[in-house]
Scaffold this motif. Structure first.
Motif, short mmCIF file in Angstrom:
data_model
loop_
_atom_site.label_atom_id
_atom_site.label_comp_id
_atom_site.label_asym_id
_atom_site.label_seq_id
_atom_site.Cartn_x
_atom_site.Cartn_y
_atom_site.Cartn_z
N VAL A 43 5.68 -5.68 -8.97
CA VAL A 43 6.64 -4.45 -9.49
C VAL A 43 5.66 -3.35 -9.17
O VAL A 43 4.38 -3.38 -9.59
CB VAL A 43 6.93 -4.67 -10.92
CG1 VAL A 43 7.64 -3.15 -11.07
CG2 VAL A 43 7.81 -5.75 -11.15
N LEU A 44 5.81 -2.08 -8.40
CA LEU A 44 4.93 -1.09 -8.25
C LEU A 44 5.51 0.20 -9.37
O LEU A 44 6.75 0.19 -9.21
CB LEU A 44 5.15 -0.87 -6.68
CG LEU A 44 4.70 -1.84 -5.84
CD1 LEU A 44 4.93 -1.54 -4.40
CD2 LEU A 44 3.17 -2.02 -6.13
N GLN A 45 4.59 1.00 -9.38
CA GLN A 45 4.93 2.43 -10.14
C GLN A 45 5.70 3.03 -9.09
O GLN A 45 6.49 3.78 -9.65
CB GLN A 45 3.50 2.81 -10.57
CG GLN A 45 2.85 2.19 -11.57
CD GLN A 45 3.69 2.36 -13.01
OE1 GLN A 45 4.19 3.38 -13.23
NE2 GLN A 45 3.58 1.33 -13.81
N VAL A 46 5.13 3.35 -7.82
CA VAL A 46 5.90 4.22 -6.92
C VAL A 46 5.91 3.39 -5.62
O VAL A 46 5.11 2.71 -5.38
CB VAL A 46 5.40 5.60 -6.79
CG1 VAL A 46 5.42 6.27 -8.38
CG2 VAL A 46 3.56 5.51 -6.49
N GLY A 47 6.60 4.05 -4.70
CA GLY A 47 6.51 3.73 -3.35
C GLY A 47 7.05 2.12 -3.08
O GLY A 47 6.93 1.54 -2.03
N MET A 73 0.71 -1.42 -0.05
CA MET A 73 -0.04 -0.15 -0.07
C MET A 73 0.85 0.90 -0.10
O MET A 73 0.81 1.96 1.13
CB MET A 73 -0.88 0.20 1.09
CG MET A 73 -1.85 -1.41 1.36
SD MET A 73 -2.79 -1.26 2.91
CE MET A 73 -3.95 0.03 2.59
N PRO A 74 1.67 1.49 -0.97
CA PRO A 74 2.72 2.72 -1.04
C PRO A 74 2.04 3.99 -0.94
O PRO A 74 2.83 4.78 -0.70
CB PRO A 74 3.25 2.48 -2.53
CG PRO A 74 2.56 1.82 -3.14
CD PRO A 74 1.64 0.72 -2.26
N TRP A 75 0.76 4.09 -1.47
CA TRP A 75 -0.04 5.25 -1.19
C TRP A 75 -0.38 5.75 0.28
O TRP A 75 -0.84 6.76 0.42
CB TRP A 75 -1.39 5.48 -2.11
CG TRP A 75 -2.06 3.83 -2.14
CD1 TRP A 75 -1.79 2.98 -2.98
CD2 TRP A 75 -2.92 3.58 -1.27
NE1 TRP A 75 -2.63 2.07 -2.92
CE2 TRP A 75 -3.15 2.25 -1.61
CE3 TRP A 75 -3.58 3.81 0.01
CZ2 TRP A 75 -4.30 1.43 -1.20
CZ3 TRP A 75 -4.43 3.46 0.45
CH2 TRP A 75 -4.74 1.94 0.10
N LEU A 76 -0.02 4.57 1.03
CA LEU A 76 -0.61 5.19 2.73
C LEU A 76 0.37 5.70 3.23
O LEU A 76 1.34 5.29 4.01
CB LEU A 76 -0.86 3.88 3.12
CG LEU A 76 -1.68 3.68 4.62
CD1 LEU A 76 -2.83 4.31 4.37
CD2 LEU A 76 -1.45 2.47 5.19
#
Length: 786
Positions: free
Chosen positions: A373-377, A188-191
């Motif tokens: 693989v994540l876009q960000v974070g 949950m990189p947006w957290l």
């Protein structure tokens, strides 16, 4: 029963069309639409006769019409202690508590509903376990929208190894949100904490839990595990009087647990999405190629389990399952590597905490499962590999001094050879200057210019794009755009002029002329062109993150753009426009600035593209008129769309529209208020003059990302200044860059151009007849599989 501040209600309700009755709690604003807690989930009242009360022993009970107890709260925390005045109270947090008298310390409550969640996690509610009390707080889905009894899905912390948050389908993991890395759960990189939210994760010998909070109840939120097993974040919208989804835990197939099996990665931006790690191969190749990846991958060569093994770094990933992991918060990353190397069962290691450069040690002692693989974070992980798989740099760390010297010498020789070959290639390409004589097309007469730009032959581009059969990225007024890979492995984007293109050779010539002379880090790089037979193509560097519109207007991807990224994108575009208007050797008006013409590199930095419609101003020229209007609806200012008058302020207007789109996540042409026929500019203006600018902010930005409110409001303010109706009221780009980077006071904006979807043109410009207007609606629109 109503909380003191009127935020929550408790009472009997019937979900949907069900005849059964339950005791529940819900937000007052929604009239039991979106119940957040249910008492008698498994034992409903079969009629409308029931009683809810608290006994003198501090026990809550629900009685049916025969006075039979169908539900009661569990034993109070103070068993054996005399209770003098048992009181039940519904707090403004949504927590139903039982206490003795007027005590306020939650640790002394006799019982609280927050210890026994239903399907909803509210602000200040904990999810996790308390070893002292033995309470394991978890959420369980409803069986259906009309049946709140426990469904098959649950969400809780998995206690094995490093604790991680999971959503379960029975006894099987459905979605794994990952372990806590100091800033957020790895899935949950947006957290990320921000002024609208605070997050707290606690892990010690007494308890492990996570909670979030909304300061001062500034808005209403609830996170729900729905009957389908998908976690959803809802925010109450006063404008629509409804709950709207802002976050979902299962946005794409890569969020499905172990979608690609063991020792593989899942990347939603690739096709196919699954691929084996380096040094691994599909366990069942036939299944793999038929899109059944569940068997995962196996090693081609096992590690030797000695000092010749090494570790390959994978960046920006969701860390794999930590059920069978070991961790220590005091070790350094180097110590972590050494410990993993000594243990033959250790397959990978990573930092336990990513803050302040990283600290702590996390080891995986079993198969690596569910790497995304994540876009960000994302986070770095170091995966064990035999020496045969490691690249030159990784292997050299584990060789002796003698071998390192040999490798350094060989590298130097190789580098010299590459430099010689590079110089030869440069000299050869210097000789290949564009010398285009268009004798068969009267529209192309007069273009006979020498330019320092490499020429690609048609066979090379055809091979790179598989003869233009696959990897079509988009299509617009120029033609089609294809992804390709040159022989050396370099990825490219090829713009191919269509025979039926609404743009023509003049636009092609224009783009080559301009970009060949311009250099800026926020300008997409033109690698060369191909002009052979009837083909006319431009070859650009390939942007892996594609265009800005594929992020801000996408329900899933928009949450990946936190405030830092959006602010960086806005600032980067502003600096590039300043370069085009004032700092380059040419003064250039882009005339087609929009979200789809902003490309994003690997670090999410913006690059302006598509200069086919741009105009060059000479000397001190700042404005001009045209009978041929080109551009995109929603981004053109009134004086240009209506009367063909353009200037640097034309791009300023487009920039302002783009800023408001980035801040709101809405398209400029969308009808935001159907009653008043307001488009995005009208909605932003209305909210600004009504002192409600925060209502414009993208809810994903508020819900999940770091957001500095003063900076957000300043960007909205600058955006409104840029879209003012009169061009003379708009700031130039040098002022815009200064406004965005300083805290100086800003002037009040005036009404924007195109205030409504069908707004009349301004009266300050005399009308004149225009010849054959040409509107380029979609110059470049990315096509992506979902």
């Amino acid at each position: 029963m109503i909380s003191a501040g009127g935020i929550f209600k408790l009472g009997f309700f019937g979900p949907g069309n069900s005849e059964n009755r339950y005791l529940g709690i819900w937000y007052s604003v929604s009239n039991n639409d979106g119940v957040v807690w249910v008492a008698n989930r498994e034992t409903p009242l079969k009629n409308h006769q029931g009683v809810f009360k608290v006994t003198n022993k501090g026990i809550l009970v629900v009685l049916d019409s025969t006075n039979t107890t169908i539900w009661s709260s569990k034993t109070s925390r103070t068993t054996g202690k005399k209770i003098n005045n048992a009181t039940a109270q519904l707090l403004d947090s949504g927590n139903l508590v039982v206490k003795d008298g007027n005590v306020r310390d939650p640790n002394t409550f006799l019982w609280q509903s927050f210890d026994y969640p239903s399907d909803t996690l509210l602000p200040s509610m904990k999810i996790g376990w308390d070893l002292n009390s033995g309470i394991d707080r978890h959420v369980t889905s409803w069986k259906s929208m009309e049946d709140p009894s426990q469904g098959q899905f649950s969400g809780y912390f998995d206690h094995r190894g490093l604790p991680q948050l999971v959503a379960m389908d029975g006894d099987r993991i459905k979605v794994r949100l990952g372990s806590w890395n100091g800033l957020h759960f790895t899935g949950m990189p947006w957290l990320i904490p921000n002024p609208f939210f605070t997050y707290k994760f606690v892990m010690n010998e007494k308890e492990t839990y996570f909670q979030y909070d909304v300061p001062n109840n500034t808005f209403f939120l609830r996170f729900v595990l729905n009957p389908s097993g998908v976690g959803e974040g809802f925010k109450w919208m006063d404008t629509t009087k409804s709950w709207e989804i802002g976050i979902t835990t299962q946005a794409d197939v890569c969020q499905n647990y172990a979608h690609c099996g063991v020792y593989s990665t899942c990347d939603i931006n690739k096709s196919p999405v699954c691929s084996c790690l380096d040094g691994f191969k599909p366990k069942f190749p036939n299944n793999w190629y038929s899109a059944d990846w569940s068997g995962g991958c196996v090693r081609e060569t096992p590690p030797a389990c000695n000092d010749k093994d090494g570790f390959q770094n994978y960046k920006n990933v969701k860390l794999p399952n930590t059920c069978f992991s070991w961790f220590d918060n005091k070790m350094s990353l180097k110590e972590c590597e050494e410990m993993c190397l000594k243990n033959c069962s250790c397959n990978a290691y990573a930092n336990l905490d990513v803050r302040n450069g990283g600290s702590g040690c996390l080891l995986w002692l079993a198969d690596l499962v569910d790497i995304v693989v994540l876009q960000v974070g994302g986070q770095d992980i170091y995966i064990r590999q035999p020496s045969s798989v490691l690249d030159h740099t990784e292997k050299s760390r584990h060789f002796g001094q003698k071998y390192q010297v040999i490798i350094i010498i060989c590298s130097a020789i190789l580098l010299m050879l590459m430099l010689v070959l590079g110089m030869f290639s440069y000299v050869r390409r210097k000789k290949l200057r564009i010398n285009i004589r268009c004798q068969n097309d009267s529209n192309n007469e007069g273009w006979n210019k020498d330019m320092e730009l490499p020429i690609f032959d048609l066979i090379t581009i055809s091979n790179a794009t598989n003869n233009f059969a696959i990897n079509k990225l988009g299509e617009g007024g120029f033609g089609s755009v294809y992804k390709g890979t040159l022989h050396g492995g370099q990825e490219i984007a090829v713009k191919r002029l269509s025979k039926n293109s609404r743009q023509g050779f003049n636009e092609f010539k224009n783009e080559v002329t301009l970009i060949a002379k311009l250099q800026h880090r926020n300008l997409v790089k033109l690698l060369g062109c191909c002009i052979q037979k009837n083909e006319k193509m431009l070859i650009y560097e390939y942007m892996h993150n594609k265009s800005l519109d594929s992020f801000i207007f996408d329900q899933t991807k928009s949450r990946l753009l936190d405030w830092c990224m959006r602010h960086n994108i806005i600032g980067g575009i502003a600096k590039e426009l300043l370069y085009l208007h004032e700092d380059s050797r040419l003064r250039i008006i882009h005339r087609d600035l929009k979200a789809s013409n902003i490309l994003l590199d690997n670090n999410m930095n913006p690059k302006i593209s598509n200069f086919g419609l741009a105009k060059i101003f000479g000397g001190d020229q700042t404005e001009a008129d045209t009978n041929r209007i080109v551009g995109s609806h929603g981004y053109m200012p009134p004086e240009y769309a209506g009367y063909g008058h353009f200037s640097v302020k034309t791009d300023v207007f487009s920039f302002g529209v783009l800023v408001l789109e980035i801040m709101s996540g809405k398209k400029s042409k969308e009808l935001c208020n159907s009653d008043q026929h307001l488009n995005l500019l009208g909605q932003a203006w209305t909210q600004w003059i009504e002192d409600k600018p925060t209502e414009l902010i993208d809810e994903f930005l508020i819900l999940g990302n770091s957001c500095i409110l003063s900076e957000v409001l300043r960007c909205i303010h600058v955006g409104l200044l840029c879209v003012q109706q009169k061009p003379e009221d708009r700031p130039n780009m040098s002022s815009v860059v200064l406004m965005l980077s300083s805290d100086n006071s800003l002037p009040n904006p005036r009404q924007p151009g195109f205030f409504t979807k069908t707004a009349p043109l301004g009266e300050d410009y005399s009308s004149r007849k225009l010849v054959m207007p040409s509107i380029n609606e979609i110059t470049f629109t990315m096509l992506e599989a979902r």
